[in-house]
Design an enzyme around this catalytic site. Structure first.
Site, PDB file in Angstrom:
ATOM      1  CB  SER A 180      -0.949   0.010   1.210  1.00 29.71           C
ATOM      2  OG  SER A 180      -0.210  -0.016   2.413  1.00 29.71           O
ATOM      3  CG  HIS A 230       5.639  -5.287   6.807  1.00 33.42           C
ATOM      4  ND1 HIS A 230       4.649  -4.510   7.367  1.00 33.42           N
ATOM      5  CD2 HIS A 230       5.516  -5.147   5.469  1.00 33.42           C
ATOM      6  CE1 HIS A 230       3.950  -3.923   6.392  1.00 33.42           C
ATOM      7  NE2 HIS A 230       4.459  -4.300   5.230  1.00 33.42           N
ATOM      8  CG  HIS A 259       7.447  -0.972   3.378  1.00 36.37           C
ATOM      9  ND1 HIS A 259       6.994  -0.426   2.196  1.00 36.37           N
ATOM     10  CD2 HIS A 259       6.448  -1.737   3.845  1.00 36.37           C
ATOM     11  CE1 HIS A 259       5.759  -0.838   1.981  1.00 36.37           C
ATOM     12  NE2 HIS A 259       5.404  -1.642   2.948  1.00 36.37           N
TER      13      HIS A 259
HETATM   14  P1  DGP Z   1       2.371  -2.359   2.922  1.00 35.39           P
HETATM   15  O1  DGP Z   1       0.919  -2.656   3.000  1.00 35.39           O
HETATM   16  O2  DGP Z   1       3.249  -3.604   2.848  1.00 35.39           O
HETATM   17  O3  DGP Z   1       2.689  -1.348   1.855  1.00 35.39           O
HETATM   18  O4  DGP Z   1       2.737  -1.722   4.329  1.00 35.39           O
HETATM   19  C1  DGP Z   1       2.655  -0.363   4.600  1.00 35.39           C
HETATM   20  C2  DGP Z   1       2.662  -0.232   6.106  1.00 35.39           C
HETATM   21  O5  DGP Z   1       2.966   1.098   6.422  1.00 35.39           O
HETATM   22  C3  DGP Z   1       1.323  -0.548   6.768  1.00 35.39           C
HETATM   23  O6  DGP Z   1       1.497  -1.653   7.665  1.00 35.39           O
HETATM   24  C4  DGP Z   1       0.974   0.700   7.545  1.00 35.39           C
HETATM   25  C5  DGP Z   1       2.265   1.489   7.564  1.00 35.39           C
HETATM   26  N1  DGP Z   1       2.111   2.920   7.466  1.00 35.39           N
HETATM   27  C6  DGP Z   1       1.464   3.598   6.486  1.00 35.39           C
HETATM   28  N2  DGP Z   1       1.553   4.926   6.707  1.00 35.39           N
HETATM   29  C7  DGP Z   1       2.286   5.074   7.846  1.00 35.39           C
HETATM   30  C8  DGP Z   1       2.726   6.212   8.573  1.00 35.39           C
HETATM   31  O7  DGP Z   1       2.478   7.367   8.245  1.00 35.39           O
HETATM   32  N3  DGP Z   1       3.445   5.966   9.701  1.00 35.39           N
HETATM   33  C9  DGP Z   1       3.763   4.698  10.117  1.00 35.39           C
HETATM   34  N4  DGP Z   1       4.468   4.573  11.240  1.00 35.39           N
HETATM   35  N5  DGP Z   1       3.371   3.606   9.438  1.00 35.39           N
HETATM   36  C10 DGP Z   1       2.640   3.797   8.322  1.00 35.39           C
END
Ligand code: DGP
Length: 112
Positions: free
Chosen positions: A93, A100, A98
């Site tokens: 998303s 996890h 990144h």
């Molecule tokens: P993915 O779905 O693999 O693209 O993971 C994106 C992740 O990023 C999701 O688990 C939520 C996290 N995320 C999105 N926006 C932000 C933000 O502004 N701050 C933080 N700390 N995490 C975020």
């Protein structure tokens, strides 16, 4: 990338709960955790996702993986899962690469 949320976090334009930062990588707790311990580790360089990595990025990915493991250990996550989603249908998303790091509970397999 002006409108990339992780570039904004990386630049300090928006806040994040950071675990680690250096010139190349940044780790911060996920805003929407999927496990009791869930953080993200990113390269500061904007790469869209794993499929967009260049050969020159190979050492950087090694650093990300080693640093993820080191931080997991430091934060009491001996057993953990590393996940990288590539593409919307695989759950990506945020289109800035990144990793996890999830742990703190038993993790089932296969993932959904
Ligand atoms: P993915 O779905 O693999 O693209 O993971 C994106 C992740 O990023 C999701 O688990 C939520 C996290 N995320 C999105 N926006 C932000 C933000 O502004 N701050 C933080 N700390 N995490 C975020």
């Amino acid at each position: 990338m002006d409108d990339c949320i992780f570039c904004k976090i990386s630049r300090g334009d928006i806040p994040a709960n950071k675990l680690y930062e250096d010139d190349e990588v940044l780790a911060f707790w996920d805003l929407n955790p999927q496990a009791p311990k869930h953080f993200l580790i990113i390269p500061k360089k904007h790469v869209v996702g794993p499929a967009d990595l260049a050969r020159e990025d190979e050492p950087l990915m090694g650093r990300l993986t080693r640093k993820a493991s080191e931080l997991a250990d430091k934060h009491g996550i001996p057993d953990f899962r590393l996940v990288m989603n590539n593409g919307a249908k695989a759950g990506q998303s945020v289109f800035h690469l990144h990793m996890h790091v999830l742990g703190g509970r038993p993790l089932s397999w296969p993932p959904g």
